[in-house]
Design an enzyme around this catalytic site. Structure first.
Site: not given
Length: 326
Positions: A56, A84, A98, A190
């Site tokens: 993103d 992550y 988000d 997300r």
């Protein structure tokens, strides 16, 4: 008067020859994955550039960039897992799951005990099914979901199988929870954050995301965009570049003789009992095989199939031909 630089490079700069493969790039915040691809294309002065695994725009971290014939590898790199570092903001739900979305729910979270949050997070480890977010590139009826979302529509989506191999709370400073996640392809962090918020009953969204690893590529070995094209060691730096063969090193390999190279490059099947190996018998008809020449260069990917002329032997049928590579 100072000389003008173009794309961060001095006048007269000559970019070294670019090999085929996958470059480990560190994506900055505010850039789309497509922006990074376009920038690398300009800096390295090559036409064929792609990426494996969209990030993103506001996310940072590892973005594998495919160079030259490396652009033909994307379908074969789907096995790469990812790691992550994500910051979950509890108590606020947003339209996009988000921090870029509009807040649609706001709750207090100050009464939560740490063990309650740890227990909720632990529920998401393992195989599960996840509904992709509306603001995503997943297609329904040929159109990406984000187009329907921008039009104010919410569509029924099929849950998809994913695996969270490991998830843990790294830091807790309510309303923020820092998570470390190792997951399979197709996982939306997300959505994971929003789902954790739902389990806790207060909602939540992804506040910040950094992709620390994709397959063999780690963030501490990734090239910042500003450094690409400046030095001759771009493809020599350990952990920063994989050639075609290295990128597919998880696949078994066979070596063909010089006499067979021409057949392979023309996409013709190769029948030779000497290529058959005990290493491939577990799933011989399903496993992709790297086909290399006697100098170790990757020529193609193939699959074993029963020979039509020499039963019970097998022949290696070419699935993807790369040609001679450097």
């Amino acid at each position: 008067m100072m000389a003008e630089w173009v794309d961060g490079l001095p006048p007269g700069h000559v970019t070294p020859a670019v090999p085929d493969g996958v470059l480990n790039v560190s994506k900055p915040a505010g850039w789309t994955s497509h922006d990074v691809v376009a920038k690398v294309r300009r800096l390295l002065q090559i036409r064929k550039v792609g990426h494996a695994g969209t990030l993103d725009p506001e996310a940072t971290g590892v973005l594998p960039v495919l160079l030259g014939k490396g652009t033909r590898l994307s379908a074969f790199l789907l096995h790469w897992d990812k790691e992550y570092e994500a910051v979950l903001r509890l108590g606020q739900e947003t339209t996009t799951q988000d921090a870029t979305g509009t807040i649609v729910r706001d709750c207090s979270v100050q009464e939560f005990r740490p063990e309650t949050i740890h227990a909720a997070v632990a529920q998401f480890q393992g195989e599960q099914r996840q509904i992709p977010p509306m603001y995503s590139a997943v297609k329904m009826a040929g159109q990406p979901l984000y187009k329907a979302a921008r039009a104010g529509k919410t569509l029924d989506r099929q849950a998809r199988p994913i695996t969270i191999y490991h998830i843990e709370v790294r830091a807790l400073a309510l309303p923020y929870v820092t998570l470390w996640v190792r997951c399979s392809k197709g996982t939306y962090i997300r959505t994971l954050c929003a789902d954790i918020g739902q389990v806790l009953g207060v909602g939540g969204h992804l506040s910040q995301l950094t992709r620390m690893r994709v397959g063999p590529f780690h963030l501490d070995r990734a090239w910042p965009l500003g450094d690409i094209g400046r030095g001759d060691d771009l493809f020599e730096h350990p952990g920063a570049f994989l050639n075609l063969d290295e990128a597919l090193a998880h696949l078994p390999a066979v070596v063909v003789s010089p006499a067979m190279v021409g057949k392979v490059l023309n996409g013709a099947p190769v029948s030779d009992a000497a290529l058959w190996s005990e290493d491939h018998r577990e799933n011989p008809m399903e496993t992709l095989i790297r086909v290399k020449d006697d100098m170790g260069r990757l020529l193609a990917l193939g699959k074993w199939a029963p020979s039509m002329v020499d039963v019970p032997r097998h022949q290696l049928q070419m699935v993807k031909v790369f040609g001679e590579t450097s």
